[in-house]
Design a protein around this motif. Structure first.
Motif, mmCIF file in Angstrom:
data_model
loop_
_atom_site.group_PDB
_atom_site.id
_atom_site.type_symbol
_atom_site.label_atom_id
_atom_site.label_comp_id
_atom_site.label_asym_id
_atom_site.label_seq_id
_atom_site.Cartn_x
_atom_site.Cartn_y
_atom_site.Cartn_z
ATOM 1 N N ARG A 158 1.868 -3.128 5.420
ATOM 2 C CA ARG A 158 2.436 -4.149 4.789
ATOM 3 C C ARG A 158 1.986 -4.405 3.476
ATOM 4 O O ARG A 158 2.671 -4.814 2.227
ATOM 5 C CB ARG A 158 2.307 -5.366 5.593
ATOM 6 N N ARG A 159 0.439 -4.399 3.307
ATOM 7 C CA ARG A 159 0.118 -4.413 1.828
ATOM 8 C C ARG A 159 0.488 -3.489 0.868
ATOM 9 O O ARG A 159 0.976 -3.819 -0.194
ATOM 10 C CB ARG A 159 -1.587 -4.418 1.860
ATOM 11 N N LYS A 160 0.658 -2.208 1.193
ATOM 12 C CA LYS A 160 1.119 -1.106 0.467
ATOM 13 C C LYS A 160 2.400 -1.321 0.123
ATOM 14 O O LYS A 160 3.140 -1.282 -0.976
ATOM 15 C CB LYS A 160 1.035 0.290 1.172
ATOM 16 N N ALA A 161 3.491 -1.868 0.986
ATOM 17 C CA ALA A 161 4.866 -2.270 0.937
ATOM 18 C C ALA A 161 4.746 -3.339 -0.295
ATOM 19 O O ALA A 161 5.797 -3.305 -1.100
ATOM 20 C CB ALA A 161 5.464 -2.440 2.045
ATOM 21 N N ARG A 162 4.169 -4.117 -0.162
ATOM 22 C CA ARG A 162 4.219 -5.470 -1.089
ATOM 23 C C ARG A 162 3.807 -4.854 -2.389
ATOM 24 O O ARG A 162 4.257 -5.211 -3.241
ATOM 25 C CB ARG A 162 3.036 -6.587 -0.729
ATOM 26 N N ALA A 163 2.790 -3.850 -2.480
ATOM 27 C CA ALA A 163 2.442 -3.376 -3.768
ATOM 28 C C ALA A 163 3.596 -2.552 -4.435
ATOM 29 O O ALA A 163 3.729 -2.726 -5.591
ATOM 30 C CB ALA A 163 0.958 -2.454 -3.699
#
Length: 296
Positions: A158-163
């Motif tokens: 999720r964090r990578k997708a947000r980035a």
């Protein structure tokens, strides 16, 4: 229903929740509903992550995989959406425009669902994976290994997708403002301009700016935090852009101004004012004063 912009801070969201006695705010980017931020998001992403609530923007902590209901949806539609998406708050829209928010508490308080139905929504939430709890389990497992936890993988994903999403929004803004049609050219132009601007100011001021830019840019900008290099001027940046993108100086000047505008729209007004204050007088017009930008 409280609606804030993606550039509003976590602190703004907390104050809005406290003042209005609600547990969530909607995030709207001016064109569409972009996400939702709950009190749980603040606790897990900001407090537990030891982030500064006054500088952390909602776009970096919001849930952007958001389920919505149209205004004429039924109670059954609301329950089904909550259960399918493991959530207890669902924005209500009318032709894509947010007009309200329906919560599990609303449905219970109004007596339109019973305890069994409410329990099915809660159960769906409890079965979501977490750091020490695999998907489908109702409770954490004391022996779970963090590195093998499905929840940890999900959080990292999720964090990578947000980035990726934040970076994509900035590149899209560069394309829109500059007219550069090819993504690789927009990325190259952004790298050139940001690298030169970071090198022109002090390392501390450059780091402040970089901290508010999408995290995907951070590694590539690290080599440029060794300023201030007073040889860098508006003219030298235009020359670099013209040479690398193979365009004339007039077009390069337009691209430079467009990128500065996109960057100014992507970080806080206070940071832009601080960064602008570090630039020499003949470069300050790259970032017009905040009141002027807002008036435009």
């Amino acid at each position: 229903m409280i609606v804030l912009s993606p550039r509003s801070t976590a602190y703004d969201a907390v104050r809005a929740m406290m003042d209005n006695h609600v547990g969530a705010v909607l995030v709207h980017d001016g064109q569409r509903l972009a996400g939702i931020v709950t009190d749980r998001d603040i606790a897990l992403e900001v407090v537990a992550g030891d982030l500064d609530a006054r500088s952390t923007m909602l776009r970096d902590i919001m849930s952007d995989e958001i389920a919505t209901l149209e205004l004429d949806a039924s109670i059954d539609d609301a329950v089904r959406t909550m259960r399918d998406h493991a959530c207890r708050r669902v924005p209500v829209t009318e032709q894509g425009r947010p007009v309200g928010l329906v919560t599990l508490d609303d449905l219970l308080a109004d007596g339109v669902i019973d305890a069994e139905v409410a329990g099915s929504v809660v159960k769906a939430q409890l079965e979501v994976a977490a750091r020490f709890k695999p998907e489908g389990a109702m409770h954490p497992e004391a022996t779970a290994r963090p590195e093998r936890s499905h929840g940890r993988v999900r959080a990292l994903t999720r964090r990578k997708a947000r980035a990726d999403s934040a970076y994509g929004r900035l590149i899209h803004a560069v394309e829109r403002h500059s007219g550069l049609q090819q993504r690789d050219r927009a990325e190259l132009a952004l790298q050139i301009v940001l690298g030169c601007l970071c090198r022109r100011v002090t390392p501390q001021e450059a780091r402040h700016l970089v901290a508010q830019l999408p995290s995907k840019l951070h590694p590539s900008l690290e080599p440029f935090l060794d300023g201030p290099d007073k040889r860098i001027t508006t003219a030298t940046i235009e020359a670099d852009v013209a040479r690398e993108l193979r365009m004339d100086r007039e077009a390069a000047g337009f691209v430079l101004q467009a990128i500065c505008e996109a960057v100014a729209d992507s970080v806080s007004a206070g940071e832009i004012e601080g960064f602008r204050g570090q630039l020499p007088l003949d470069m300050k017009d790259l970032f017009p004063p905040t009141p002027l930008r807002r008036a435009v």
